[in-house]
Design an enzyme around this catalytic site. Structure first.
Site, PDB file in Angstrom:
ATOM      1  N   HIS A 115       0.790  -0.875   0.346  1.00 36.61           N
ATOM      2  CA  HIS A 115      -0.051   0.446   0.213  1.00 36.61           C
ATOM      3  C   HIS A 115       0.910   1.093   0.298  1.00 36.61           C
ATOM      4  O   HIS A 115       1.988   1.395   0.806  1.00 36.61           O
ATOM      5  CB  HIS A 115      -0.657   0.305   1.201  1.00 36.61           C
ATOM      6  CG  HIS A 115      -1.426   1.149   1.290  1.00 36.61           C
ATOM      7  ND1 HIS A 115      -2.940   1.151   0.631  1.00 36.61           N
ATOM      8  CD2 HIS A 115      -1.914   2.325   1.676  1.00 36.61           C
ATOM      9  CE1 HIS A 115      -3.927   2.031   0.453  1.00 36.61           C
ATOM     10  NE2 HIS A 115      -2.616   3.006   1.624  1.00 36.61           N
ATOM     11  N   SER A 142       3.861   0.499   2.652  1.00 38.30           N
ATOM     12  CA  SER A 142       3.815  -0.579   3.712  1.00 38.30           C
ATOM     13  C   SER A 142       3.039  -1.693   3.026  1.00 38.30           C
ATOM     14  O   SER A 142       2.683  -2.085   1.837  1.00 38.30           O
ATOM     15  CB  SER A 142       2.931  -0.675   4.387  1.00 38.30           C
ATOM     16  OG  SER A 142       2.584   0.996   5.271  1.00 38.30           O
ATOM     17  N   ASP A 151      -6.943  -1.957   4.029  1.00 37.77           N
ATOM     18  CA  ASP A 151      -5.632  -2.161   5.086  1.00 37.77           C
ATOM     19  C   ASP A 151      -5.143  -1.758   6.254  1.00 37.77           C
ATOM     20  O   ASP A 151      -4.525  -0.660   6.788  1.00 37.77           O
ATOM     21  CB  ASP A 151      -5.632  -0.412   3.677  1.00 37.77           C
ATOM     22  CG  ASP A 151      -5.498  -0.010   2.090  1.00 37.77           C
ATOM     23  OD1 ASP A 151      -5.438  -1.354   2.079  1.00 37.77           O
ATOM     24  OD2 ASP A 151      -6.438   0.810   2.005  1.00 37.77           O
TER      25      ASP A 151
HETATM   26  C1  GRF Z   1       1.701   0.492  -6.407  1.00 41.26           C
HETATM   27  O1  GRF Z   1       1.794   1.862  -5.614  1.00 41.26           O
HETATM   28  C2  GRF Z   1       0.877  -0.249  -5.145  1.00 41.26           C
HETATM   29  O2  GRF Z   1       1.328   0.616  -3.514  1.00 41.26           O
HETATM   30  C3  GRF Z   1      -0.504  -0.244  -4.630  1.00 41.26           C
HETATM   31  O3  GRF Z   1      -1.098  -0.269  -6.615  1.00 41.26           O
HETATM   32  C4  GRF Z   1       0.477   0.060  -6.996  1.00 41.26           C
HETATM   33  C5  GRF Z   1      -0.162  -0.909  -7.933  1.00 41.26           C
HETATM   34  O4  GRF Z   1       1.235  -0.553  -9.482  1.00 41.26           O
HETATM   35  N1  GRF Z   1      -1.544  -1.200  -4.211  1.00 41.26           N
HETATM   36  P1  GRF Z   1       2.124  -1.828 -10.156  1.00 41.26           P
HETATM   37  O5  GRF Z   1       0.813  -2.289 -11.048  1.00 41.26           O
HETATM   38  O6  GRF Z   1       2.470  -2.687  -9.726  1.00 41.26           O
HETATM   39  O7  GRF Z   1       2.815  -0.926 -11.380  1.00 41.26           O
END
Ligand code: GRF
Length: 228
Positions: A115, A142, A151
């Site tokens: 997250h 995190s 979350d």
């Molecule tokens: C990331 O910022 C992650 O923290 C959030 O969604 C985004 C995913 O990015 N849960 P990716 O698809 O891994 O590039």
């Protein structure tokens, strides 16, 4: 004689870009993460991460949520597919669907998520915008175990990312994402090594209760990311 330990097996769930998946695969390839990815599953047929996964030689599946009558039916189909692989860990890597408590409880203790905030701060969406709006000096990401509390599950590891005075949501997001790409493999490496235990009263690492999330140091590599 040394005993060879079989790498633990993971199923990775994505919805989009898949850059965290990519970071995990790179860490596995560099032998920094003793994990085997059995399958990558997307709820969106057009997720860019699926193309990456196919090029990386990974098994991919689409379970398109628009084809199911409701959340429970989608989650049940998803769980049937995941369980076919009997994964030790289910890795949410940008999986943009709320999951039913039934699904979460089925995988309790082996379902992890990344997250983009220092949980418990900024649960939910638009974390970078909200951090900037609050004039936060430090933001971050995190890795946490997923519980039915959105979350809100116990946090294993965090990386703190300093906010710069001229940051926009985009520039901050880019630096946090770069840090995420070190964070997820590092957290999964602890799990894959069998060092993390999920218990009702919190996490244990190396048999000791984890009083606060493990802090992954912020590095120059994370800081030098530019969005222009
Ligand atoms: C990331 O910022 C992650 O923290 C959030 O969604 C985004 C995913 O990015 N849960 P990716 O698809 O891994 O590039």
């Amino acid at each position: 004689m040394k005993q060879k330990i079989a790498p633990r097996c993971a199923v990775v769930l994505i919805s989009g870009r898949g850059s965290n998946l990519e970071a995990i695969v790179e860490a596995i390839d560099k032998q920094a993460l003793p994990l085997r990815i059995s399958a990558v599953i997307s709820n969106r047929p057009d997720a860019a991460g699926l193309t990456y996964a196919q090029h990386a030689g990974l098994k991919t599946h689409v379970v398109d949520h628009t084809h199911y009558a409701d959340r429970a039916a989608f989650d049940a189909a998803l769980a049937r597919l995941i369980d076919f692989y009997s994964p030790d860990v289910v890795v949410l890597a940008g999986f943009m669907r709320m999951l039913t408590p039934e699904f979460v409880n089925h995988y309790l203790g082996r379902l992890v998520n990344i997250h983009p905030s220092l949980l418990p701060a900024y649960k939910g969406l638009k974390t970078h915008e909200r951090a900037l709006h609050d004039k936060a000096k430090v933001h971050g990401a995190s890795v946490h175990f997923v519980t039915p509390d959105l979350d809100g599950g116990p946090v294993l590891m965090q990386v703190r990312v300093p906010v710069q005075p001229n940051d926009t949501p985009q520039s901050l997001a880019a630096r946090v994402l770069a840090a995420e790409h070190r964070l997820y493999p590092a957290a999964l490496a602890l799990i894959a090594a069998g060092r993390v235990e999920f218990a009702a009263d919190g996490l244990r690492v190396d048999n000791a209760p984890l009083a606060a999330p493990v802090d992954l140091p912020y590095t120059v590599e994370d800081a030098s990311i530019h969005t222009e």
